[in-house]
Design a protein around this motif. Structure first.
Motif, PDB file in Angstrom:
ATOM      1  N   LEU A  58      23.023  28.472  14.585  1.00 41.00           N
ATOM      2  CA  LEU A  58      24.114  28.904  14.763  1.00 41.00           C
ATOM      3  C   LEU A  58      23.879  27.405  14.547  1.00 41.00           C
ATOM      4  N   SER A  59      23.503  26.470  15.759  1.00 40.42           N
ATOM      5  CA  SER A  59      24.194  25.048  16.113  1.00 40.42           C
ATOM      6  C   SER A  59      24.084  24.333  15.195  1.00 40.42           C
ATOM      7  N   SER A  60      22.723  24.725  14.123  1.00 36.59           N
ATOM      8  CA  SER A  60      22.105  23.629  13.411  1.00 36.59           C
ATOM      9  C   SER A  60      22.992  23.656  12.360  1.00 36.59           C
ATOM     10  N   PRO A  64      27.229  20.681  11.894  1.00 35.51           N
ATOM     11  CA  PRO A  64      26.319  19.795  10.861  1.00 35.51           C
ATOM     12  C   PRO A  64      28.240  19.812   9.748  1.00 35.51           C
ATOM     13  N   GLN A  65      28.276  20.896   9.740  1.00 35.64           N
ATOM     14  CA  GLN A  65      29.383  21.748   8.139  1.00 35.64           C
ATOM     15  C   GLN A  65      30.959  21.110   8.993  1.00 35.64           C
ATOM     16  N   ALA A  66      31.173  21.327   9.865  1.00 30.97           N
ATOM     17  CA  ALA A  66      32.541  20.692  11.070  1.00 30.97           C
ATOM     18  C   ALA A  66      32.606  18.886  11.199  1.00 30.97           C
ATOM     19  N   LEU A  67      31.123  18.632  11.508  1.00 30.13           N
ATOM     20  CA  LEU A  67      31.557  17.623  11.094  1.00 30.13           C
ATOM     21  C   LEU A  67      31.358  16.632   9.913  1.00 30.13           C
ATOM     22  N   GLU A  68      30.797  17.003   9.074  1.00 29.90           N
ATOM     23  CA  GLU A  68      30.863  16.870   8.156  1.00 29.90           C
ATOM     24  C   GLU A  68      32.177  16.517   7.051  1.00 29.90           C
ATOM     25  N   ALA A  69      32.761  17.823   7.380  1.00 32.23           N
ATOM     26  CA  ALA A  69      34.286  17.950   7.263  1.00 32.23           C
ATOM     27  C   ALA A  69      35.161  17.090   8.136  1.00 32.23           C
ATOM     28  N   CYS A  70      35.150  16.653   9.131  1.00 29.26           N
ATOM     29  CA  CYS A  70      35.885  16.300  10.308  1.00 29.26           C
ATOM     30  C   CYS A  70      35.528  14.783   9.161  1.00 29.26           C
ATOM     31  N   ARG A  71      34.550  14.054   9.340  1.00 29.52           N
ATOM     32  CA  ARG A  71      34.151  12.775   8.510  1.00 29.52           C
ATOM     33  C   ARG A  71      34.771  12.815   7.171  1.00 29.52           C
ATOM     34  N   SER A  72      35.420  13.277   6.238  1.00 31.91           N
ATOM     35  CA  SER A  72      35.895  13.075   4.642  1.00 31.91           C
ATOM     36  C   SER A  72      36.541  13.275   5.000  1.00 31.91           C
ATOM     37  N   GLN A  73      37.315  13.924   6.006  1.00 28.05           N
ATOM     38  CA  GLN A  73      38.704  13.701   5.857  1.00 28.05           C
ATOM     39  C   GLN A  73      39.550  12.642   6.912  1.00 28.05           C
ATOM     40  N   GLY A  89      30.238  26.546  23.117  1.00 27.25           N
ATOM     41  CA  GLY A  89      30.642  25.113  23.887  1.00 27.25           C
ATOM     42  C   GLY A  89      28.909  25.293  24.560  1.00 27.25           C
ATOM     43  N   ILE A  90      27.861  26.831  24.641  1.00 28.48           N
ATOM     44  CA  ILE A  90      26.956  26.677  24.322  1.00 28.48           C
ATOM     45  C   ILE A  90      26.089  26.080  22.814  1.00 28.48           C
ATOM     46  N   LEU A  91      26.036  26.130  22.018  1.00 22.35           N
ATOM     47  CA  LEU A  91      26.772  25.682  20.447  1.00 22.35           C
ATOM     48  C   LEU A  91      26.552  23.841  20.328  1.00 22.35           C
ATOM     49  N   VAL A  92      27.342  23.371  21.217  1.00 20.67           N
ATOM     50  CA  VAL A  92      27.626  21.909  21.067  1.00 20.67           C
ATOM     51  C   VAL A  92      27.051  21.815  21.923  1.00 20.67           C
ATOM     52  N   ARG A  93      26.520  22.011  23.344  1.00 15.32           N
ATOM     53  CA  ARG A  93      25.256  21.324  24.541  1.00 15.32           C
ATOM     54  C   ARG A  93      24.179  21.311  23.628  1.00 15.32           C
ATOM     55  N   GLN A  98      19.434  16.752  20.681  1.00  4.96           N
ATOM     56  CA  GLN A  98      19.130  16.392  19.662  1.00  4.96           C
ATOM     57  C   GLN A  98      19.167  15.183  18.560  1.00  4.96           C
ATOM     58  N   HIS A  99      21.073  15.164  18.802  1.00  3.71           N
ATOM     59  CA  HIS A  99      21.766  14.913  17.605  1.00  3.71           C
ATOM     60  C   HIS A  99      22.773  13.931  18.466  1.00  3.71           C
ATOM     61  N   ALA A 100      23.555  12.463  18.525  1.00  2.97           N
ATOM     62  CA  ALA A 100      24.105  11.631  17.863  1.00  2.97           C
ATOM     63  C   ALA A 100      25.097  11.927  17.553  1.00  2.97           C
ATOM     64  N   ILE A 101      26.938  11.932  17.546  1.00  2.00           N
ATOM     65  CA  ILE A 101      27.674  11.949  17.485  1.00  2.00           C
ATOM     66  C   ILE A 101      28.379  10.677  17.605  1.00  2.00           C
ATOM     67  N   ASP A 102      28.120   9.784  17.135  1.00  2.00           N
ATOM     68  CA  ASP A 102      28.629   8.359  17.657  1.00  2.00           C
ATOM     69  C   ASP A 102      30.168   8.043  17.488  1.00  2.00           C
ATOM     70  N   GLU A 103      30.937   9.184  16.888  1.00  2.00           N
ATOM     71  CA  GLU A 103      32.725   9.470  16.982  1.00  2.00           C
ATOM     72  C   GLU A 103      32.572  10.578  17.725  1.00  2.00           C
ATOM     73  N   LEU A 104      31.824  10.498  19.136  1.00  2.00           N
ATOM     74  CA  LEU A 104      32.290  12.184  20.019  1.00  2.00           C
ATOM     75  C   LEU A 104      33.375  11.733  20.548  1.00  2.00           C
ATOM     76  N   GLY A 105      34.270  12.075  20.340  1.00  2.00           N
ATOM     77  CA  GLY A 105      35.526  11.774  21.609  1.00  2.00           C
ATOM     78  C   GLY A 105      35.138  12.738  22.953  1.00  2.00           C
ATOM     79  N   ARG A 106      35.967  14.237  23.434  1.00  2.00           N
ATOM     80  CA  ARG A 106      36.070  15.309  24.297  1.00  2.00           C
ATOM     81  C   ARG A 106      35.731  15.820  24.165  1.00  2.00           C
TER      82      ARG A 106
END
Length: 230
Positions: A58-60, A64-73, A89-93, A98-106
């Motif tokens: 679920l995490s993997s 990534p689909q959510a991030l791609e959608a956000c970045r495209s918008q 919350g566990i999925l995000v953790r 293993q992955h960094a999100i450069d644009e990660l906010g809060r």
């Protein structure tokens, strides 16, 4: 298969990814979605098959689909926040291990089983529980081998809201302290959290509570919860 994409174009160049809990759908986060949209955020809110796969899958697949959608918008220049309920919350953790999100906010977590759930400890072997929660449900116990307790610290600005009113009184006897009916207040905490708020809400519907909505929005903007009623 993930369905029901709902991203709305607003003036704010920030995206909020909403992740619902186990056995729920995007409808569970709909009021929160509309509240954040009214404040100008882009909002990603989709259903995902929380009871069909293990946390690792679920995490993997979902994030990534959510991030791609956000970045495209909003583009790479916009900040990306997360607001999660329970399993979300566990999925995000897990993803941030293993992955960094450069644009990660809060990150705001509502009722997260960060140290597992006592309910899972007791009834994980019940056929109905196994059927209704799937592989991920078996991974959320409080033992040291559970997924939540094997995850390392993550580098993020995290706010956690814990409920102390049981929405499932039939599980009350499984807890030693305050709880929201599914997760104990103590089990929601993380060492690396930036702020913590205990509220008189139950697990199942906390994301529909007006006070919770306002505290979520306050944390996304200020990086802390308000110490005054909103």
């Amino acid at each position: 298969m993930i369905s029901h994409s709902n991203i709305v174009d607003n003036s704010n160049n920030q995206c909020v990814i909403l992740l619902h809990g186990m056995g729920r759908s995007r409808l569970a986060m709909l009021r929160l979605q509309k509240h954040l949209q009214s404040l100008g955020y882009w909002v990603w809110n989709q259903s995902y098959p929380s009871t069909s796969f293990a946390i690792e899958y679920l995490s993997s697949s979902v994030i990534p689909q959510a991030l791609e959608a956000c970045r495209s918008q909003s583009g790479r220049s916009g900040r990306i926040h997360f607001v999660t309920h329970s399993l979300g919350g566990i999925l995000v953790r897990h993803y941030l291990q293993q992955h960094a999100i450069d644009e990660l906010g809060r990150v705001v977590m509502l009722g997260p089983p960060n140290k597992g759930s006592e309910v899972v400890d007791k009834i994980s072997g019940w056929p109905f529980f196994r059927w209704s929660t799937g592989p991920a449900g078996q991974q959320l116990g409080t033992d040291a081998a559970s997924i939540p307790n094997r995850l390392k610290r993550i580098d993020a600005k995290i706010g956690i809201i814990a409920g102390n009113r049981s929405s499932d009184p039939w599980f009350s006897g499984l807890f030693k302290g305050k709880n929201d009916g599914k997760v104990s207040v103590e089990s929601t905490r993380l060492e690396e959290m930036s702020d913590f708020l205990e509220m008189n809400v139950g697990h199942t519907l906390m994301m529909w509570d007006r006070r919770v909505l306002k505290q979520v929005a306050y944390f996304l903007k200020e990086g802390q919860f308000s110490d005054k009623p909103l």
